[in-house]
Design a protein around this motif. Structure first.
Motif, short mmCIF file in Angstrom:
data_model
loop_
_atom_site.label_atom_id
_atom_site.label_comp_id
_atom_site.label_asym_id
_atom_site.label_seq_id
_atom_site.Cartn_x
_atom_site.Cartn_y
_atom_site.Cartn_z
N THR A 6 0.85 -1.20 0.00
CA THR A 6 0.00 0.00 0.00
C THR A 6 0.88 1.25 0.00
OG1 THR A 6 -0.08 0.05 2.40
CG2 THR A 6 -1.82 -1.21 1.29
N GLY A 7 0.24 2.38 -0.15
CA GLY A 7 0.98 3.65 -0.14
C GLY A 7 1.81 3.83 -1.39
N ILE A 8 1.41 3.20 -2.49
CA ILE A 8 2.20 3.29 -3.73
C ILE A 8 1.83 4.59 -4.45
CG2 ILE A 8 2.77 2.18 -5.92
CD1 ILE A 8 1.77 -0.47 -4.74
N ALA A 9 2.79 5.52 -4.54
CA ALA A 9 2.52 6.79 -5.22
C ALA A 9 2.33 6.55 -6.70
CB ALA A 9 3.67 7.76 -4.99
N GLU A 10 3.08 5.56 -7.23
CA GLU A 10 3.06 5.32 -8.67
C GLU A 10 3.31 3.83 -8.89
OE1 GLU A 10 5.74 7.51 -11.87
OE2 GLU A 10 6.67 5.75 -11.00
N LEU A 11 2.34 3.17 -9.47
CA LEU A 11 2.46 1.73 -9.75
C LEU A 11 2.50 1.54 -11.26
CD1 LEU A 11 2.35 -1.29 -8.86
CD2 LEU A 11 -0.15 -1.12 -8.98
N VAL A 12 3.60 1.00 -11.75
CA VAL A 12 3.71 0.70 -13.18
C VAL A 12 3.17 -0.71 -13.40
CG1 VAL A 12 5.29 0.37 -15.12
CG2 VAL A 12 5.72 2.20 -13.45
N THR A 13 2.16 -0.82 -14.23
CA THR A 13 1.53 -2.13 -14.43
C THR A 13 1.83 -2.72 -15.81
OG1 THR A 13 -0.45 -1.09 -15.32
CG2 THR A 13 -0.42 -1.53 -12.93
N ASN A 14 2.14 -1.87 -16.77
CA ASN A 14 2.21 -2.28 -18.19
C ASN A 14 0.87 -2.78 -18.71
OD1 ASN A 14 4.79 -1.51 -18.76
ND2 ASN A 14 5.69 -3.45 -18.08
N ASP A 15 -0.17 -2.37 -18.06
CA ASP A 15 -1.51 -2.70 -18.53
C ASP A 15 -1.99 -1.52 -19.39
OD1 ASP A 15 -4.21 -3.11 -18.88
OD2 ASP A 15 -4.52 -3.84 -16.82
N PRO A 16 -2.24 -1.75 -20.69
CA PRO A 16 -2.63 -0.62 -21.55
C PRO A 16 -3.88 0.10 -21.05
CG PRO A 16 -2.29 -2.64 -22.85
CD PRO A 16 -2.19 -3.03 -21.40
N ALA A 17 -4.67 -0.59 -20.23
CA ALA A 17 -5.85 0.07 -19.67
C ALA A 17 -5.45 1.23 -18.75
CB ALA A 17 -6.70 -0.93 -18.90
N HIS A 18 -4.21 1.19 -18.26
CA HIS A 18 -3.75 2.24 -17.35
C HIS A 18 -2.85 3.23 -18.10
CE1 HIS A 18 -4.12 -1.22 -14.22
NE2 HIS A 18 -5.29 -0.63 -14.42
N ALA A 19 -3.34 3.76 -19.20
CA ALA A 19 -2.53 4.63 -20.06
C ALA A 19 -2.01 5.84 -19.29
CB ALA A 19 -3.35 5.09 -21.25
N HIS A 20 -0.95 6.39 -19.82
CA HIS A 20 -0.13 7.32 -19.04
C HIS A 20 0.21 8.52 -19.91
CE1 HIS A 20 3.11 8.76 -16.65
NE2 HIS A 20 4.08 8.12 -17.27
N HIS A 21 0.04 9.71 -19.36
CA HIS A 21 0.18 10.93 -20.18
C HIS A 21 1.58 11.10 -20.75
CE1 HIS A 21 2.43 13.11 -17.09
NE2 HIS A 21 1.74 12.36 -16.26
N ALA A 22 2.61 10.60 -20.04
CA ALA A 22 3.98 10.81 -20.52
C ALA A 22 4.40 9.74 -21.51
CB ALA A 22 4.94 10.82 -19.34
N ASP A 23 3.49 8.87 -21.86
CA ASP A 23 3.81 7.74 -22.74
C ASP A 23 2.78 7.75 -23.87
OD1 ASP A 23 4.67 5.31 -23.76
OD2 ASP A 23 3.45 4.15 -22.36
N PRO A 24 3.03 8.52 -24.90
CA PRO A 24 2.00 8.75 -25.91
C PRO A 24 1.42 7.46 -26.49
CG PRO A 24 3.92 10.15 -26.31
CD PRO A 24 4.28 9.25 -25.19
N GLY A 25 2.24 6.43 -26.64
CA GLY A 25 1.71 5.16 -27.15
C GLY A 25 0.81 4.48 -26.13
N GLY A 26 0.91 4.92 -24.87
CA GLY A 26 0.04 4.38 -23.84
C GLY A 26 0.35 2.95 -23.44
N ARG A 27 1.59 2.49 -23.68
CA ARG A 27 1.83 1.08 -23.44
C ARG A 27 2.35 0.79 -22.03
NH1 ARG A 27 5.52 -1.24 -27.75
NH2 ARG A 27 4.47 -3.19 -27.39
N LEU A 28 2.86 1.82 -21.36
CA LEU A 28 3.47 1.53 -20.06
C LEU A 28 2.42 1.19 -19.01
CD1 LEU A 28 6.25 1.43 -18.65
CD2 LEU A 28 5.85 3.76 -17.92
N GLY A 29 1.44 2.04 -18.86
CA GLY A 29 0.41 1.77 -17.86
C GLY A 29 0.89 2.16 -16.48
N VAL A 30 0.39 3.28 -15.97
CA VAL A 30 0.83 3.77 -14.66
C VAL A 30 -0.39 4.19 -13.86
CG1 VAL A 30 2.16 5.58 -13.48
CG2 VAL A 30 3.00 4.62 -15.62
#
Ligand code: NIG
Ligand code: FE
Length: 395
Positions: A6-30
């Motif tokens: 718990t208390g995770i400020a930022e969790l990288v999942t690599n789930d495309p459903a969790h698209a990320h503004h700094a990753d235009p392709g949206g593949r990282l998932g944050v």
């Protein structure tokens, strides 16, 4: 037992459903303000803390207090079964000498002379170092024995430590076959491959001073017949047919790709062959870095790996490689982390690692930083704080 992070400020999942503004392709998932719940070595929940199922009193809770959590690195290219040292070769190179594949012979001689225990101790030490830097999956190649017995013993040693073992008997032509390189190819095809029963992958160094495209194709074909899946070292030292060959023969990955034309990139993209870029190799051989933007624009999937070996890249630090990849290969931080996790998994045909969605192996790292971007922003700083392998603390 259930573990709740718990208390995770930022969790990288690599789930495309969790698209990320700094990753235009949206593949990282944050995700921000997230929780990660693990049971039986697998992820059972990775999502916003507000959506997390309620805790039971037996759960182990780890509050990471505003840190970042990322999937463990999938380092899909390593040469870790060796003995000896090439410090002086590196020093000479940094004084102006150029890299050549011939240095592999120095390590071959030391490796042949080493006992099984010595090789295994060195391997375990290098794996342990990699783990402490966040690597949770390691591919490991043979390639410093270069006799039937020495290649097979390397495979046996690898099998005790990794599921991702690669036969690289075709690393260089050993001195005994200097006048008969095709005789060495015959030996690999007739004597080594049929006995390489624990290997998952077949690899060839297809480059200047190593193996020709014709020899490479013969070895990959024999490997495929024996049930191994091909991957190659291609176009590290000069432009050649290696990348086209990788695409044509269905390689999971073409590695190095330092010299690549637009046609090469189109062929890789069409075949779905991953290009595995190895920043440590360009760094340690003072070569020109390939530009990730060209690969991505061509639609090539990228992996990032260390290429840890005593000659061209003696680093097993994925954070170091990420920093160099961003600075000198022009990956964005998001693209680099994706390549070092999901990209490596793809290069190894693994769907259970490299991401943190329910069902995935609970291989992850807690960073002593609020964002994964600090892996590149603060190079050389030991930001990997804790590493979990299948839900267990690896330290
Ligand atoms: O991936 N390129 C071939 N093999 C290694 C280098 C091996 C060595 O120099 O010992 C590599 O860079
Ligand atoms: Fe390599």
């Amino acid at each position: 037992m259930t573990t709740r992070i718990t208390g995770i400020a930022e969790l990288v999942t690599n789930d495309p459903a969790h698209a990320h503004h700094a990753d235009p392709g949206g593949r990282l998932g944050v995700l921000h303000d997230a929780a990660l719940i693990v049971d039986g070595g697998r992820v059972v929940f990775a999502g916003p803390v507000a959506d997390a199922p309620s805790a039971s009193s037996d759960d182990l809770t780890i509050d990471v207090a505003g840190r970042s959590v990322i999937p463990g690195f999938v380092d899909s290219h390593n040469h870790l079964v060796f003995a000896g040292d090439r410090t002086e070769e590196f020093a000479a190179r940094m004084s102006g000498q150029s890299y050549s594949a011939g240095g592999i012979r120095t390590t071959m001689t030391a490796t042949r002379a080493a006992t099984d225990d010595e090789l295994e101790e060195n391997l375990v030490h290098l794996i342990d170092q990699a783990r402490r830097q966040g690597t949770t999956t390691l591919e490991i190649k043979t390639g410093y024995g270069l006799t039937v017995e020495d290649e097979l013993r390397a495979l046996q040693i690898i099998a005790r430590h990794s599921d991702e073992s690669t036969l690289l008997a075709a690393h260089i032509v050993p001195p005994e076959y200097a006048d008969d390189p095709d005789g060495y190819v015959d030996l690999i095809v007739d004597e080594v491959i049929p006995r390489a029963t624990t290997a998952k992958w077949i690899d060839v160094f297809c480059d200047r001073g190593a193996f020709t495209p014709e020899q490479t194709e013969r070895i990959l074909a024999a490997g495929k017949t024996a049930g191994l899946t091909p991957r190659v070292h291609a176009n590290q030292l000069q432009h050649g047919e290696g990348l086209q060959l990788a695409a044509r023969t269905g390689c999971a990955s073409a590695d190095h790709a330092t010299h690549a034309t637009d046609e090469d990139l189109a062929a890789l993209a069409a075949a779905g062959t991953v290009a595995t870029l190895l920043p440590g190799a360009e760094f340690s051989t003072r070569a020109v870095y390939p530009d990730a933007r060209r690969f991505l624009a061509a639609g090539v999937d990228l992996a990032l790996a260390t290429d840890c070996n005593p000659g061209s890249s003696f680093t097993n630090s994925m954070p170091f490689c990420l920093a160099v990849a961003v600075r000198d290969m022009h990956f964005t931080p998001a693209q680099a982390l994706h390549a070092a996790t999901a990209g490596g998994a793809r290069a190894l045909h693994r769907t259970d690692v490299g991401h943190l969605a329910p069902g995935a192996r609970a291989d992850f790292a807690i960073l002593d930083a609020p964002s994964y971007v600090q892996l590149m922003y603060r190079p050389g700083v030991p930001l990997v704080q804790r590493v979990f392998l299948a839900g267990e603390d690896a330290h």
